[in-house]
Design an enzyme around this catalytic site. Structure first.
Site, short mmCIF file in Angstrom:
data_model
loop_
_atom_site.label_atom_id
_atom_site.label_comp_id
_atom_site.label_asym_id
_atom_site.label_seq_id
_atom_site.Cartn_x
_atom_site.Cartn_y
_atom_site.Cartn_z
N CYS A 176 0.83 -1.21 0.00
CA CYS A 176 0.00 0.00 0.00
C CYS A 176 0.86 1.26 0.00
O CYS A 176 0.50 2.26 -0.61
CB CYS A 176 -0.94 -0.01 1.20
SG CYS A 176 -2.13 -1.38 1.17
N ASP A 177 2.00 1.20 0.68
CA ASP A 177 2.95 2.31 0.60
C ASP A 177 3.42 2.50 -0.84
O ASP A 177 3.51 3.62 -1.35
CB ASP A 177 4.16 2.04 1.49
CG ASP A 177 3.92 2.43 2.93
OD1 ASP A 177 3.50 3.57 3.18
OD2 ASP A 177 4.14 1.59 3.82
N SER A 178 3.75 1.38 -1.49
CA SER A 178 4.26 1.47 -2.86
C SER A 178 3.20 2.00 -3.81
O SER A 178 3.48 2.88 -4.64
CB SER A 178 4.74 0.09 -3.33
OG SER A 178 5.80 -0.37 -2.52
#
Length: 405
Positions: A176-178
């Site tokens: 999700c960060d990516s």
């Protein structure tokens, strides 16, 4: 100026990167790889938390943690204390000369420091201001703290990962960060295109939760369009069979025989012609209904050879297949080496030490895109950047004495 502004698709673009840990730094790294001059604005003494994160304790003690090195090569670092008068003066000049401001504070933090969007665009009407946060700047959850695992759970991603026995299960990396970082980088470049043609800036509000749900397009569509609740299916492909991970005599093999002709070829290669006429497996829908029985039948044949052997056999048949490998094996593969995805860069600790980092997944004009310089020490470029902003040596000394840098 650093070498990464001399060439590249974003040459001449200056980005102020005020981000921390992963989603924001990942966005800034993508911009740096494409040639932007990314100036990382960090808090004096501490800097990006990622400087202290990662598998190497020694590097973390140098404030060059593995997590920081992975997303910050090609950037310059300055330290600015926005709670000081001098720091705010520096920041005003930085904003005035920037094309992009990227931050991932909790919504409202920068405004409380005196730099809301209204003031920022007064300082620089051309500014592209991108705020990356867990839930976005609006809505009932906007002020909640968020890390990747929290977003994975709230997006529904964990509910469809794993098997019915193991779900909910976290994806094995901070996906999700990516996705949030990629969404932010794409939005920034889109806004820069308008900026270049009209002179108009933009306020971009990127939500990691929104990005995570958007990334699950097919899974979400099963519910929105078909009215079906998505369920965990392990390594199976909900849209087709045989399409998933299969056991062989040695190792696992991914096979995606999604088309009828691919299934027919697979049965021929495995010397299992009876599976073509078996009423359980004749059509795609038949095979989906009876996927467990089909798996057992195929694995009886697949277990006669290793995953590597089957990969060689299937390679020229048109049936998509490949072994399941580890991360180190993937990085050593001939394909990844050919693409020059992994680059060696100097380590700021000195002594000629180097580390390997990833470049861009996109080649430009046939060439691999790599970071132009190593990850910076905390505040390494403070004086150089302040000099570019017009501060004299005496003024810089006074700012340091004040605690502004």
């Amino acid at each position: 100026m650093p070498t990464n502004t001399e060439s590249g698709l974003l040459a001449g673009v200056r980005v102020l990167d005020m981000t921390n840990v992963l989603a924001g730094p990942f966005a800034g790294y993508q911009l740096a790889l494409m040639g932007a001059d990314v100036v990382k604005v960090e808090t004096p003494g501490t800097g990006d938390l990622a400087r202290q994160l990662g598998a190497s304790r020694e590097l973390s003690e140098h404030r060059l943690g593995v997590s920081f090195l992975a997303q910050n090569s090609g950037k310059r670092s300055i330290t600015v204390n926005l709670k000081s008068d001098g720091g705010r003066r520096i920041f005003e000049r930085l904003v005035a000369g920037a094309d992009v401001l990227l931050e991932n504070f909790r919504p409202g933090v920068l405004a409380r420091l005196g730099f809301d969007w209204e003031r920022l665009r007064t300082i620089n009407p051309r500014l592209v201001y991108c705020a990356v946060s867990g839930f976005g700047a609006t809505g009932p959850m906007s002020q909640r703290p968020a890390y990747d695992q929290v977003i994975q759970g709230l997006s529904g991603m964990m509910s469809v990962t794993g098997t019915p026995d193991t779900a909910p299960l976290r994806v094995g990396f901070p996906i999700c960060d990516s996705f949030g970082g990629l969404a932010a980088a794409f939005a920034v470049v889109s806004a820069l295109l308008r900026q270049r043609s009209t002179g108009q800036g933009a306020y971009l509000d990127t939500s990691m939760l929104d990005a995570a749900i958007t990334s699950m397009g097919w899974v979400v569509s099963d519910h929105l369009i078909a009215g079906r609740e998505p369920m965990p299916m392990g390594n199976e492909n909900v849209t087709s069979a045989p399409s998933g991970t299969f056991e062989t005599g040695d190792g696992d093999l991914n096979i995606a025989a999604n088309k009828q002709e691919q299934y027919e070829t697979l049965c021929t290669v495995l010397d299992r012609p009876e599976l073509l006429t078996d009423p359980r497996f004749v059509t795609r829908e038949d095979r989906k209904r009876n996927r467990d029985e089909l798996r057992e039948e195929l694995q009886r044949s697949l277990k006669t050879k290793s995953a590597r052997e089957w990969d060689d056999i299937l390679l020229g048949t048109g049936v998509p297949a490949a072994p399941v490998v580890s991360v180190p094996t993937a990085l050593r593969s001939q394909q990844i080496r050919h693409r020059e995805l992994v680059s060696e860069v100097e380590l700021a600790t000195g002594g000629g030490k180097t580390v390997e980092v990833l470049g861009s997944p996109t080649r430009v004009d046939g060439a691999s895109v790599r970071p132009a310089s190593r990850a910076p020490r905390l505040g390494e470029h403070t004086e150089a950047v302040l000099g570019e902003l017009g501060f004299t040596g005496e003024e810089i000394a006074a700012l340091r004495e004040e605690g502004a840098i």
